[in-house]
Scaffold this motif. Structure first.
Motif, PDB file in Angstrom:
ATOM      1  N   THR A  95      -6.223  -0.078  -8.907  1.00 42.09           N
ATOM      2  CA  THR A  95      -5.910   0.459 -10.238  1.00 42.09           C
ATOM      3  C   THR A  95      -5.760   1.970 -10.148  1.00 42.09           C
ATOM      4  O   THR A  95      -6.650   2.661  -9.641  1.00 42.09           O
ATOM      5  CB  THR A  95      -7.049   0.128 -11.241  1.00 42.09           C
ATOM      6  N   VAL A  96      -4.630   2.454 -10.627  1.00 43.44           N
ATOM      7  CA  VAL A  96      -4.395   3.904 -10.653  1.00 43.44           C
ATOM      8  C   VAL A  96      -5.021   4.446 -11.932  1.00 43.44           C
ATOM      9  O   VAL A  96      -4.819   3.888 -13.015  1.00 43.44           O
ATOM     10  CB  VAL A  96      -2.879   4.217 -10.600  1.00 43.44           C
ATOM     11  N   ALA A  97      -5.794   5.525 -11.809  1.00 44.30           N
ATOM     12  CA  ALA A  97      -6.482   6.100 -12.975  1.00 44.30           C
ATOM     13  C   ALA A  97      -5.555   7.056 -13.718  1.00 44.30           C
ATOM     14  O   ALA A  97      -4.671   7.665 -13.120  1.00 44.30           O
ATOM     15  CB  ALA A  97      -7.728   6.843 -12.516  1.00 44.30           C
ATOM     16  N   GLY A  98      -5.781   7.166 -15.010  1.00 45.23           N
ATOM     17  CA  GLY A  98      -5.076   8.182 -15.799  1.00 45.23           C
ATOM     18  C   GLY A  98      -3.863   7.667 -16.525  1.00 45.23           C
ATOM     19  O   GLY A  98      -3.485   6.502 -16.403  1.00 45.23           O
TER      20      GLY A  98
ATOM     21  N   ARG B  91       3.462  16.483 -13.744  1.00 45.81           N
ATOM     22  CA  ARG B  91       2.252  16.296 -12.943  1.00 45.81           C
ATOM     23  C   ARG B  91       2.367  16.965 -11.582  1.00 45.81           C
ATOM     24  O   ARG B  91       3.450  17.332 -11.134  1.00 45.81           O
ATOM     25  CB  ARG B  91       1.917  14.816 -12.798  1.00 45.81           C
ATOM     26  N   ILE B  92       1.205  17.127 -10.961  1.00 41.71           N
ATOM     27  CA  ILE B  92       1.163  17.609  -9.581  1.00 41.71           C
ATOM     28  C   ILE B  92       0.905  16.403  -8.671  1.00 41.71           C
ATOM     29  O   ILE B  92       0.676  15.295  -9.159  1.00 41.71           O
ATOM     30  CB  ILE B  92       0.068  18.686  -9.389  1.00 41.71           C
ATOM     31  N   GLY B  93       0.922  16.611  -7.376  1.00 44.25           N
ATOM     32  CA  GLY B  93       0.809  15.498  -6.427  1.00 44.25           C
ATOM     33  C   GLY B  93      -0.611  15.031  -6.177  1.00 44.25           C
ATOM     34  O   GLY B  93      -1.054  14.954  -5.030  1.00 44.25           O
ATOM     35  N   VAL B  94      -1.328  14.739  -7.247  1.00 46.13           N
ATOM     36  CA  VAL B  94      -2.708  14.254  -7.156  1.00 46.13           C
ATOM     37  C   VAL B  94      -2.761  12.883  -7.822  1.00 46.13           C
ATOM     38  O   VAL B  94      -2.365  12.754  -8.982  1.00 46.13           O
ATOM     39  CB  VAL B  94      -3.676  15.214  -7.886  1.00 46.13           C
ATOM     40  N   VAL B  95      -3.238  11.875  -7.070  1.00 42.09           N
ATOM     41  CA  VAL B  95      -3.310  10.528  -7.631  1.00 42.09           C
ATOM     42  C   VAL B  95      -4.688   9.936  -7.335  1.00 42.09           C
ATOM     43  O   VAL B  95      -5.124   9.912  -6.189  1.00 42.09           O
ATOM     44  CB  VAL B  95      -2.197   9.619  -7.048  1.00 42.09           C
ATOM     45  N   SER B  96      -5.358   9.475  -8.395  1.00 42.17           N
ATOM     46  CA  SER B  96      -6.680   8.863  -8.260  1.00 42.17           C
ATOM     47  C   SER B  96      -6.563   7.359  -8.470  1.00 42.17           C
ATOM     48  O   SER B  96      -5.813   6.913  -9.329  1.00 42.17           O
ATOM     49  CB  SER B  96      -7.628   9.423  -9.325  1.00 42.17           C
ATOM     50  N   PHE B  97      -7.345   6.605  -7.727  1.00 42.00           N
ATOM     51  CA  PHE B  97      -7.297   5.149  -7.903  1.00 42.00           C
ATOM     52  C   PHE B  97      -8.612   4.510  -7.462  1.00 42.00           C
ATOM     53  O   PHE B  97      -9.449   5.171  -6.832  1.00 42.00           O
ATOM     54  CB  PHE B  97      -6.123   4.533  -7.114  1.00 42.00           C
ATOM     55  N   THR B  98      -8.762   3.245  -7.835  1.00 43.49           N
ATOM     56  CA  THR B  98      -9.948   2.491  -7.401  1.00 43.49           C
ATOM     57  C   THR B  98      -9.489   1.204  -6.727  1.00 43.49           C
ATOM     58  O   THR B  98      -8.406   0.691  -7.024  1.00 43.49           O
ATOM     59  CB  THR B  98     -10.856   2.138  -8.600  1.00 43.49           C
ATOM     60  N   VAL B  99     -10.325   0.725  -5.823  1.00 42.70           N
ATOM     61  CA  VAL B  99     -10.051  -0.535  -5.116  1.00 42.70           C
ATOM     62  C   VAL B  99     -11.141  -1.520  -5.528  1.00 42.70           C
ATOM     63  O   VAL B  99     -12.333  -1.219  -5.364  1.00 42.70           O
ATOM     64  CB  VAL B  99     -10.081  -0.325  -3.578  1.00 42.70           C
ATOM     65  N   GLU B 100     -10.712  -2.645  -6.075  1.00 39.95           N
ATOM     66  CA  GLU B 100     -11.681  -3.634  -6.570  1.00 39.95           C
ATOM     67  C   GLU B 100     -12.611  -4.083  -5.444  1.00 39.95           C
ATOM     68  O   GLU B 100     -12.164  -4.354  -4.318  1.00 39.95           O
ATOM     69  CB  GLU B 100     -10.892  -4.836  -7.097  1.00 39.95           C
TER      70      GLU B 100
ATOM     71  N   ILE C 266      -0.260   3.840   1.598  1.00 37.24           N
ATOM     72  CA  ILE C 266      -0.187   2.690   0.683  1.00 37.24           C
ATOM     73  C   ILE C 266      -0.374   1.383   1.465  1.00 37.24           C
ATOM     74  O   ILE C 266      -1.127   0.497   1.047  1.00 37.24           O
ATOM     75  CB  ILE C 266       1.152   2.686  -0.092  1.00 37.24           C
ATOM     76  N   ALA C 267       0.267   1.293   2.618  1.00 35.56           N
ATOM     77  CA  ALA C 267       0.143   0.076   3.438  1.00 35.56           C
ATOM     78  C   ALA C 267      -1.303  -0.116   3.888  1.00 35.56           C
ATOM     79  O   ALA C 267      -1.810  -1.251   3.931  1.00 35.56           O
ATOM     80  CB  ALA C 267       1.074   0.181   4.650  1.00 35.56           C
ATOM     81  N   THR C 268      -1.979   0.982   4.203  1.00 38.33           N
ATOM     82  CA  THR C 268      -3.374   0.872   4.652  1.00 38.33           C
ATOM     83  C   THR C 268      -4.274   0.474   3.480  1.00 38.33           C
ATOM     84  O   THR C 268      -5.192  -0.335   3.647  1.00 38.33           O
ATOM     85  CB  THR C 268      -3.866   2.209   5.270  1.00 38.33           C
ATOM     86  N   VAL C 269      -4.006   1.022   2.307  1.00 35.90           N
ATOM     87  CA  VAL C 269      -4.794   0.622   1.130  1.00 35.90           C
ATOM     88  C   VAL C 269      -4.593  -0.875   0.859  1.00 35.90           C
ATOM     89  O   VAL C 269      -5.544  -1.598   0.552  1.00 35.90           O
ATOM     90  CB  VAL C 269      -4.405   1.460  -0.123  1.00 35.90           C
ATOM     91  N   GLU C 270      -3.365  -1.333   1.033  1.00 33.53           N
ATOM     92  CA  GLU C 270      -3.096  -2.765   0.805  1.00 33.53           C
ATOM     93  C   GLU C 270      -3.943  -3.622   1.747  1.00 33.53           C
ATOM     94  O   GLU C 270      -4.577  -4.590   1.340  1.00 33.53           O
ATOM     95  CB  GLU C 270      -1.606  -3.060   1.021  1.00 33.53           C
ATOM     96  N   GLU C 271      -3.974  -3.186   2.987  1.00 33.97           N
ATOM     97  CA  GLU C 271      -4.729  -3.920   4.007  1.00 33.97           C
ATOM     98  C   GLU C 271      -6.221  -3.952   3.654  1.00 33.97           C
ATOM     99  O   GLU C 271      -6.844  -5.013   3.678  1.00 33.97           O
ATOM    100  CB  GLU C 271      -4.521  -3.175   5.322  1.00 33.97           C
ATOM    101  N   ILE C 272      -6.778  -2.788   3.307  1.00 31.36           N
ATOM    102  CA  ILE C 272      -8.219  -2.759   3.062  1.00 31.36           C
ATOM    103  C   ILE C 272      -8.579  -3.440   1.743  1.00 31.36           C
ATOM    104  O   ILE C 272      -9.632  -4.022   1.625  1.00 31.36           O
ATOM    105  CB  ILE C 272      -8.811  -1.321   3.134  1.00 31.36           C
ATOM    106  N   SER C 273      -7.667  -3.410   0.770  1.00 29.52           N
ATOM    107  CA  SER C 273      -7.995  -4.058  -0.504  1.00 29.52           C
ATOM    108  C   SER C 273      -7.940  -5.580  -0.327  1.00 29.52           C
ATOM    109  O   SER C 273      -8.685  -6.310  -0.970  1.00 29.52           O
ATOM    110  CB  SER C 273      -7.060  -3.603  -1.617  1.00 29.52           C
TER     111      SER C 273
END
Ligand code: PMP
Length: 394
Positions: free
Chosen positions: A307-310, A317-326, A383-390
């Motif tokens: 889930t992307v926050a905000g 916007r600037i190049g800052v993106v916050s997110f959470t992994v269930e 993004i690919a690594t986040v997909e793998e770990i999630s």
């Protein structure tokens, strides 16, 4: 200089995917070289000596400080060198002549560095009104306007959020402050490095930023003031016009804020960093990061369990993106991203604990932040690594 050509100036990018530039940026070779040149070729103290090295060092230092002031469009005001944004904001909190009953308006989007100094003023009888954004972190300007009263002395807001990447309409806020007779402090820690900034066009009274987030050395920052009207934090050598046993007369302008030897190499490095950014062009920097942020948001939002926050990505916007992994604590996700693919991101509350509580993320987020040396390929790897770990987590 083309933005694609800058990577070789940042050797760290050879081995790692550095997505933590909102905490501190990498620094390019020309900045390091400028500092080394001072230390090896013309090192001397500034402002006082008559010998040849003192003269060269003084010229170079003053030119550097002027260049940093120009970088944010501040030629009409004064720029005091500080260690960082925190010290710059603290200098305003300590240097204004507060009276009991004065009020400060700030927001819940702020970094602790633009919140705690105001909360501390409560001890001196100053009231602090905190405007809350909605549950996504979006601030309604009408709420800010409604919070400003006749006895509001100062409004203190961030220019860009270090958690959500959103940009606040500081020009409009400055207009409101002017109408109400309140001064405006803008925390530019996340805007000066990433957006074209013109403090004169914004119309603020104080603008605070950090050198280390804009390719410069650590231990450098600045406080720009429309007028040098603050009581200096320190007095001493270099900050006075004259002194007698009875008292002293402060030097005019920004020099009154420079008691003691300033970070000479640091400011020379910071000016080189500003020149480096200018060579690329701040509009190019802004567009580059906007593209990367959109890529990050689209890529992450499409993943199950992420889930992307905000607020959505539609605003500036600037190049800052916050997110959470269930199913995964942000710290764990950050650690695994490093171990799995040498992707370096930040995790936690990012010194914005009240905001995190407010948007329902008390454990904080994982935060990816980009800069001029970040590539689309690096974003895709992340993004690919986040997909793998999630997938592993759920
Ligand atoms: N304000 C904002 C919005 C920030 O992102 C930061 C740094 N994370 C600060 C203030 C404080 O900057 P520094 O640590 O350089 O004082």
């Amino acid at each position: 200089m083309k933005i694609e050509d800058c990577r070789t100036d940042f050797p760290i990018t050879r081995d790692l995917i550095y997505l933590d530039s909102a905490a501190t940026s990498l620094t390019p070779k020309p900045v390091v070289q400028a500092m080394v040149e001072y230390d090896l070729r013309y090192r001397a103290n500034v402002g006082r000596g008559m010998h040849r090295l003192a003269v060269v060092a003084t010229h170079r230092y003053r030119d550097a400080r002027d260049a940093v002031r120009s970088f944010v469009g501040g030629d009409g005001g004064a720029l005091a060198v500080t260690r960082n944004t925190t010290e710059a904001i603290g200098a305003v909190a300590a240097g204004l002549a507060w009276q009991r009953g004065d009020r400060v308006v700030t927001t819940l989007l702020e970094h602790h560095s633009n919140l705690l100094p105001w909360l501390r003023l409560r001890e001196r009888g100053v009231a602090v009104d905190i405007v809350r954004p909605d549950s996504e972190g979006c601030l309604d300007l009408a709420d800010l306007e409604a919070a400003i009263r006749d006895d509001t002395r100062l409004v203190a807001v961030t220019h860009a959020s270090n958690v959500l990447g959103t940009v606040l309409p500081v020009r409009e806020i400055a207009g409101i402050c002017r109408d109400r007779g309140a001064r405006l402090l803008v925390d530019g820690a996340q805007s000066a490095p990433h957006l074209p900034v013109d403090v004169a066009a914004i119309g603020c009274d104080y603008f605070c930023f950090s050198g280390h987030k804009m390719l410069g050395p650590t231990g450098t920052g600045a406080l720009w003031m429309r007028r040098p009207d603050l009581e200096p934090l320190f007095v001493g050598g270099g900050s006075v016009e004259s002194a007698t046993a009875e008292g002293y007369i402060l030097a005019p302008g920004e020099q009154r804020y420079e008691a003691g030897t300033p970070p000479i190499a640091g400011v020379i490095g910071l000016a080189r960093a500003a020149a480096y950014l200018r060579e690329i062009g701040m509009e190019t920097v802004r567009r580059h990061e906007e593209r990367l942020a959109a890529r990050l948001i689209d890529g992450l939002a499409a993943l199950d369990g992420v889930t992307v926050a905000g607020p959505d990505a539609s605003g500036e916007r600037i190049g800052v993106v916050s997110f959470t992994v269930e199913g995964m604590h942000p710290h764990e996700a950050a650690q695994v991203l490093d171990e799995a693919a040498a992707v370096l991101v930040r995790s936690g509350h990012h010194c914005c604990q009240p905001l995190m509580e407010h948007i329902g993320l008390p454990d904080g987020t994982v935060r990816a932040s980009t800069y001029i040396y970040t590539t689309a390929e690096e974003v895709d790897t992340m993004i690919a690594t986040v997909e793998e770990i999630s997938r592993r987590a759920t």
